[in-house]
Write a protein that holds these residues in place. Structure first.
Motif, short mmCIF file in Angstrom:
data_model
loop_
_atom_site.label_atom_id
_atom_site.label_comp_id
_atom_site.label_asym_id
_atom_site.label_seq_id
_atom_site.Cartn_x
_atom_site.Cartn_y
_atom_site.Cartn_z
N PRO A 1 47.58 63.36 10.81
CA PRO A 1 47.91 62.81 9.49
C PRO A 1 49.40 62.97 9.18
CG PRO A 1 45.97 64.21 9.37
CD PRO A 1 46.56 64.40 10.73
N ILE A 2 49.95 61.95 8.54
CA ILE A 2 51.35 61.95 8.14
C ILE A 2 51.41 61.54 6.68
CG2 ILE A 2 53.63 60.94 8.54
CD1 ILE A 2 52.69 60.30 11.41
N ALA A 3 52.08 62.34 5.87
CA ALA A 3 52.22 62.07 4.44
C ALA A 3 53.15 60.88 4.21
CB ALA A 3 52.76 63.30 3.72
N PHE A 4 52.90 60.15 3.14
CA PHE A 4 53.75 59.00 2.83
C PHE A 4 55.20 59.40 2.62
CE2 PHE A 4 49.73 56.87 1.37
CZ PHE A 4 49.77 55.87 2.33
N ASN A 5 55.45 60.62 2.14
CA ASN A 5 56.84 61.04 1.89
C ASN A 5 57.52 61.65 3.11
OD1 ASN A 5 55.52 63.49 2.01
ND2 ASN A 5 56.13 64.17 -0.03
N ASP A 6 56.85 61.66 4.26
CA ASP A 6 57.43 62.18 5.50
C ASP A 6 58.21 61.06 6.19
OD1 ASP A 6 57.92 63.08 8.13
OD2 ASP A 6 56.04 64.21 8.20
N PRO A 7 59.49 61.27 6.50
CA PRO A 7 60.27 60.22 7.17
C PRO A 7 59.67 59.79 8.52
CG PRO A 7 61.70 62.02 6.47
CD PRO A 7 60.29 62.46 6.20
N ALA A 8 58.86 60.65 9.13
CA ALA A 8 58.23 60.31 10.41
C ALA A 8 57.23 59.16 10.28
CB ALA A 8 57.52 61.54 10.99
N ILE A 9 56.86 58.80 9.07
CA ILE A 9 55.86 57.74 8.88
C ILE A 9 56.34 56.40 9.44
CG2 ILE A 9 56.47 56.95 6.56
CD1 ILE A 9 53.27 57.23 6.12
N ARG A 10 57.65 56.21 9.51
CA ARG A 10 58.14 54.94 10.07
C ARG A 10 57.97 54.88 11.59
NH1 ARG A 10 63.34 57.56 8.74
NH2 ARG A 10 64.43 57.79 10.71
N TRP A 11 57.55 56.01 12.18
CA TRP A 11 57.26 56.09 13.61
C TRP A 11 55.77 56.15 13.88
CZ3 TRP A 11 60.80 55.42 17.37
CH2 TRP A 11 62.14 55.44 16.98
N ALA A 12 54.97 55.85 12.86
CA ALA A 12 53.51 55.92 12.99
C ALA A 12 52.90 54.53 13.07
CB ALA A 12 52.92 56.67 11.80
N LEU A 13 51.88 54.42 13.91
CA LEU A 13 51.03 53.24 13.92
C LEU A 13 49.74 53.69 13.26
CD1 LEU A 13 50.38 50.34 14.67
CD2 LEU A 13 49.62 51.18 16.91
N ALA A 14 49.58 53.35 12.00
CA ALA A 14 48.47 53.85 11.20
C ALA A 14 47.17 53.17 11.57
CB ALA A 14 48.76 53.62 9.71
N SER A 15 46.10 53.97 11.58
CA SER A 15 44.76 53.43 11.80
C SER A 15 43.79 53.88 10.72
CB SER A 15 44.23 53.83 13.17
OG SER A 15 44.20 55.24 13.28
N LYS A 16 44.20 54.86 9.90
CA LYS A 16 43.33 55.36 8.83
C LYS A 16 44.16 55.80 7.63
CE LYS A 16 40.01 57.19 12.12
NZ LYS A 16 39.54 58.41 12.78
N LEU A 17 43.64 55.52 6.46
CA LEU A 17 44.20 56.03 5.23
C LEU A 17 43.64 57.43 5.01
CD1 LEU A 17 46.06 54.96 2.97
CD2 LEU A 17 44.02 54.19 1.78
N VAL A 18 44.46 58.35 4.51
CA VAL A 18 44.05 59.75 4.35
C VAL A 18 44.15 60.17 2.88
CG1 VAL A 18 44.67 62.14 4.96
CG2 VAL A 18 44.79 60.34 6.69
N ARG A 19 43.13 60.88 2.43
CA ARG A 19 43.12 61.50 1.10
C ARG A 19 43.04 63.00 1.27
NH1 ARG A 19 41.76 58.52 -3.59
NH2 ARG A 19 41.48 56.31 -3.18
N THR A 20 43.43 63.76 0.25
CA THR A 20 43.24 65.21 0.27
C THR A 20 42.21 65.57 -0.79
OG1 THR A 20 45.13 65.53 -1.20
CG2 THR A 20 45.52 65.82 1.15
N LEU A 21 41.37 66.55 -0.47
CA LEU A 21 40.29 66.97 -1.36
C LEU A 21 40.70 68.19 -2.17
CD1 LEU A 21 37.26 66.63 1.08
CD2 LEU A 21 38.30 64.89 -0.38
N HIS A 22 40.45 68.13 -3.48
CA HIS A 22 40.79 69.23 -4.38
C HIS A 22 39.66 69.42 -5.40
CE1 HIS A 22 44.90 69.32 -2.87
NE2 HIS A 22 44.89 67.99 -2.96
#
Length: 174
Positions: free
Chosen positions: A145-166
């Motif tokens: 998983p890579i957070a939207f605010n992580d600059p590494a996201i531009r190097w990701a090929l996304a296959s799933k949207l991620v949520r966090t549970l609280h």
């Protein structure tokens, strides 16, 4: 392909829809509803993304149980606060489908599972393959998983949207 000036990765023949509104590159998949067979732990990229965005049941695509019911493998022994703060790529479920899934999914039967009600479940980022620059083309490095605010996201090929549970509680169930 590598984007100019170390800007990340992209497709050589990009089309509208390859990137989402945040600029994240998504894995391509054909859309052919009603065809194919279910593959446990391999939810279709478009179906997963829609279910996570709209909080729909991952099995029937109807409304999830108040949008907050999650059927996940039991990790209580590995993580003391589990599942508080856990990143999940599995969409929520409705209660009838939770019962069906626990009988049908080999991983849930083998590993054990719990039904979790999360009162908060913000969208966090994406899961997919993370790449780095190579001499001629991008090189896959990891899948996490890579957070939207992580600059590494531009190097990701996304296959799933991620949520966090609280604010989680265990629900008595299957």
């Amino acid at each position: 392909m590598l984007l100019p000036h170390g800007a990340g990765i992209g497709y050589a023949d990009e089309i509208l829809g390859d990137h989402d509104s945040r600029g994240v590159l998504w894995d391509r998949a054909t859309i052919n509803p009603g065809h194919g067979t279910p593959r446990f732990a391999k939810i279709h990229v478009h179906r997963q993304r829609r279910a996570m965005r709209k909080l729909l049941c991952q099995v029937c695509a109807g409304p999830a149980d108040h949008g907050t019911l999650w059927l996940i493998p039991d990790r209580t022994r590995q993580w003391s606060d589990w599942p508080e703060g856990m990143a999940v790529a599995e969409p929520p479920v409705c209660l009838p489908c939770a019962h069906l899934a626990t009988r049908a999914c080999p991983a849930l039967r083998a590993e054990g599972h719990l039904i979790i009600r999360a009162r908060e479940h913000p969208i966090h980022g994406v899961d997919g393959t993370h790449y780095r620059a190579g001499p001629h083309s991008p090189i896959p490095v990891t899948s996490e998983p890579i957070a939207f605010n992580d600059p590494a996201i531009r190097w990701a090929l996304a296959s799933k949207l991620v949520r966090t549970l609280h604010d989680c509680t265990v629900v008595t169930g299957p």
